[in-house]
Design an enzyme around this catalytic site. Structure first.
Site, mmCIF file in Angstrom:
data_model
loop_
_atom_site.group_PDB
_atom_site.id
_atom_site.type_symbol
_atom_site.label_atom_id
_atom_site.label_comp_id
_atom_site.label_asym_id
_atom_site.label_seq_id
_atom_site.Cartn_x
_atom_site.Cartn_y
_atom_site.Cartn_z
ATOM 1 N N THR A 10 0.834 -1.218 0.000
ATOM 2 C CA THR A 10 0.000 0.000 0.000
ATOM 3 C C THR A 10 0.864 1.261 0.000
ATOM 4 O O THR A 10 0.726 2.123 -0.883
ATOM 5 C CB THR A 10 -0.912 -0.003 1.262
ATOM 6 O OG1 THR A 10 -1.619 -1.235 1.282
ATOM 7 C CG2 THR A 10 -1.885 1.148 1.252
ATOM 8 N N VAL A 11 1.765 1.385 0.973
ATOM 9 C CA VAL A 11 2.551 2.627 1.084
ATOM 10 C C VAL A 11 3.650 2.663 0.008
ATOM 11 O O VAL A 11 3.937 3.715 -0.574
ATOM 12 C CB VAL A 11 3.156 2.784 2.498
ATOM 13 C CG1 VAL A 11 3.954 4.077 2.604
ATOM 14 C CG2 VAL A 11 2.046 2.772 3.551
ATOM 15 N N LYS A 102 6.752 2.446 12.252
ATOM 16 C CA LYS A 102 6.680 2.963 13.633
ATOM 17 C C LYS A 102 7.103 1.933 14.664
ATOM 18 O O LYS A 102 7.752 2.253 15.655
ATOM 19 C CB LYS A 102 5.284 3.504 13.949
ATOM 20 C CG LYS A 102 4.131 2.544 13.621
ATOM 21 C CD LYS A 102 3.440 2.934 12.347
ATOM 22 C CE LYS A 102 2.712 1.759 11.739
ATOM 23 N NZ LYS A 102 1.465 2.078 11.115
ATOM 24 N N GLU A 126 9.508 10.308 9.132
ATOM 25 C CA GLU A 126 8.331 11.193 9.221
ATOM 26 C C GLU A 126 7.021 10.416 9.078
ATOM 27 O O GLU A 126 6.041 10.684 9.776
ATOM 28 C CB GLU A 126 8.421 12.267 8.120
ATOM 29 C CG GLU A 126 7.271 13.256 8.095
ATOM 30 C CD GLU A 126 7.214 14.121 9.342
ATOM 31 O OE1 GLU A 126 8.072 14.984 9.512
ATOM 32 O OE2 GLU A 126 6.285 13.912 10.167
ATOM 33 N N VAL A 129 4.780 8.427 12.065
ATOM 34 C CA VAL A 129 3.849 9.015 13.033
ATOM 35 C C VAL A 129 2.829 9.898 12.317
ATOM 36 O O VAL A 129 3.205 10.852 11.630
ATOM 37 C CB VAL A 129 4.592 9.851 14.098
ATOM 38 C CG1 VAL A 129 3.609 10.376 15.139
ATOM 39 C CG2 VAL A 129 5.694 9.038 14.760
ATOM 40 N N ILE A 133 0.679 13.870 8.215
ATOM 41 C CA ILE A 133 0.906 15.101 8.997
ATOM 42 C C ILE A 133 2.407 15.231 9.278
ATOM 43 O O ILE A 133 2.997 14.314 9.846
ATOM 44 C CB ILE A 133 0.153 15.061 10.353
ATOM 45 C CG1 ILE A 133 -1.341 14.798 10.152
ATOM 46 C CG2 ILE A 133 0.389 16.348 11.134
ATOM 47 C CD1 ILE A 133 -2.114 14.606 11.464
ATOM 48 N N GLU A 187 -3.634 -1.989 10.476
ATOM 49 C CA GLU A 187 -2.363 -2.718 10.452
ATOM 50 C C GLU A 187 -2.586 -4.137 9.937
ATOM 51 O O GLU A 187 -3.705 -4.650 9.978
ATOM 52 C CB GLU A 187 -1.795 -2.808 11.879
ATOM 53 C CG GLU A 187 -1.368 -1.481 12.457
ATOM 54 C CD GLU A 187 -0.354 -0.788 11.580
ATOM 55 O OE1 GLU A 187 0.757 -1.304 11.425
ATOM 56 O OE2 GLU A 187 -0.671 0.274 11.029
ATOM 57 N N LYS A 202 3.683 5.250 18.189
ATOM 58 C CA LYS A 202 3.800 6.632 17.704
ATOM 59 C C LYS A 202 4.068 7.612 18.848
ATOM 60 O O LYS A 202 4.919 8.501 18.720
ATOM 61 C CB LYS A 202 2.537 7.006 16.927
ATOM 62 C CG LYS A 202 2.389 6.170 15.642
ATOM 63 C CD LYS A 202 0.995 6.280 15.052
ATOM 64 C CE LYS A 202 0.866 5.422 13.794
ATOM 65 N NZ LYS A 202 -0.525 5.294 13.339
HETATM 66 N N1 HSE Z 1 -3.033 1.362 11.243
HETATM 67 C C1 HSE Z 1 -2.613 2.716 11.277
HETATM 68 C C2 HSE Z 1 -3.833 3.586 11.554
HETATM 69 C C3 HSE Z 1 -1.969 3.091 9.962
HETATM 70 O O1 HSE Z 1 -4.958 3.082 11.530
HETATM 71 O O2 HSE Z 1 -3.675 4.767 11.813
HETATM 72 C C4 HSE Z 1 -1.083 4.281 10.030
HETATM 73 O O3 HSE Z 1 -0.018 4.111 10.904
#
Ligand code: HSE
Length: 433
Positions: A10-11, A102, A126, A129, A133, A187, A202
């Protein structure tokens, strides 16, 4: 600057798209070209289908770390298994590392920062967290002139989405969770979201860069939302509060509190109105006062936006002789010191309590006497109406500011009353001002 991207999920996919689709916007802001030259993923087919033909695709991430043409490794596989090996080796091999991981920073950050410093390379996180943002940048750079007094953040999109759906649409917990998973916020192991672990990773990182303390995940008190009932969400509303899963870090200079738990916050606070998968972080600096940061904390493009910003930072810094211009944890390494972390029994808070008791003559007097005996005041109290179909209606209240160990004694005493039916529900409150 040549980049090796590890993990095209995804990321990773989002990062590839952001760097490609915004290539000209990005290059207008830099004096150096950045290019993803290599991608590694266990799913070779997915990687080949996702990226352009001129990019070398490998199954083995370690091939990228050994490759001398690559300057920066972007680790987007997550977890603390092979990702730890990858990041450790990449830093040791003199490569800059960008990660959105994280758990990795919260649990192994101390070791990894030392390796990065020793090798004069950047370890950037960055995206770890609050997704899109730029909160690391805000604290480490924008607020560098302040002593940070406290931070309170909605740091997990999945649980905020679930809480919003439970409140607004009366959705059951499981349905809301499934929707969050379908939308790609959750997650790989959603218990990390629901049980507060992700938010704890975080806030661990934020507490370190805000207060100049070592990264210490073990010190965080963590409670999730799995035992939260819809009843308490609506009773909190009756009292003028919303329930949010907050990551909280506070210091009075000698002691530090770091905790994650469902929290009542006054409904008029901006942060109480942050709904759906959005994140928000309040940072109180001693000079600037309160500052608030809001945005998407999860999802492909928002998280990729933060990953790409780190890549841009590294590319800009790579033109300087000192490549680690900004201390990785915000403070100079020799200025990071342990502080006493308060255990949860020693924190002070106002408490929401819900009592389920047999409605007998003199019950309220007994309850309020227990509070009076301990010299703890009740700020507000509701006794639901006695009806034919509800002979033992709920009582809920908010206490004055009290040490947690004192409220626990009161709870035990009330639970020992013969009228008590169920375990008392206790939720901490924060005024956030
Ligand atoms: N599982 C995390 C959330 C994804 O729901 O915010 C981003 O860290």
């Amino acid at each position: 600057m040549n980049i090796g991207l590890i993990g095209i999920g995804t990321v990773g996919g989002g990062t590839y798209r952001v760097l490609k689709d915004n290539a000209s916007a990005i290059s207008n802001k830099m004096g150096i070209d950045i290019k993803i030259t290599h991608v590694a993923d266990k799913n070779l087919k997915l990687a080949k289908d996702t990226v352009d033909k001129d990019i070398t695709v490998e199954e083995n991430a370690f091939a990228l770390i050994q490759n001398s043409s690559i300057d920066t490794i972007v680790e987007l596989i997550g977890g603390t298994g092979v990702a730890l090996e990858i990041v450790r080796k990449a830093l040791e091999n003199g490569k800059h590392v960008v990660t959105a991981n994280k758990a990795l920073i919260a649990m192994h950050g101390e070791e990894l920062v030392k390796i990065a410093n020793k090798n004069n390379v950047v370890l950037a996180y960055e995206a770890a967290v609050a997704g899109g943002i730029p909160i690391i940048k805000a604290i480490r750079e924008g607020l560098a002139a302040n002593e940070v007094e406290w931070i309170a953040g909605i740091l997990n999109g999945t649980t905020n989405y679930i809480l919003t759906e439970m409140k607004e649409n009366n959705l059951p917990f499981d349905t809301a969770l499934q929707q969050a998973q379908d939308l790609g916020f959750a997650e790989a192991d959603p218990t990390f979201d629901i049980e507060g672990v992700d938010a704890a990773h975080k806030i661990t990182i934020l507490a370190s860069i805000a207060f100049g303390i070592p990264i210490n995940f073990e010190a965080v008190h963590v409670e999730g939302i799995s035992s939260l009932s819809q009843k308490d969400i609506s009773y909190a509303e009756e009292l003028g509060y919303r329930i949010k899963l907050l990551g909280i870090a506070k210091t009075d200079n000698s002691n530090v509190e770091i905790r994650v738990h469902p929290t009542l916050i006054p409904e008029k606070r901006l942060v109480a109105n942050v709904d759906g998968p959005m994140n928000a972080v309040l940072v109180q600096g001693n000079m600037v006062g309160p500052t608030l940061y809001y945005g998407a904390g999860a999802g492909a493009e928002p998280t990729a936006s933060a990953v790409a910003a780190d890549i841009i930072d590294i590319a800009r810094q790579s033109m300087l002789s000192n490549k680690t211009l900004i201390p990785t944890l915000g403070f100079m390494p020799d200025k990071i010191h342990k502080k006493n972390i308060l255990s949860i029994e020693n924190i002070f808070s106002e408490f929401y309590l819900r009592l389920t008791m047999k409605n007998k003559v003199g019950l309220l007097a007994k309850i309020t006497n227990i509070f009076a005996d301990h010299e703890i005041s009740i700020n507000s109290m509701v006794h639901k109406e006695v009806k034919e179909n509800n002979l033992n209606p709920d009582i809920f209240l908010i206490t004055s500011k009290t040490k947690e160990s004192d409220i626990d004694v009161i709870i035990k005493e009330i639970e020992l009353l013969p009228e008590n039916i169920e375990k008392i529900v206790k939720i901490r409150t924060e005024e956030l001002k």
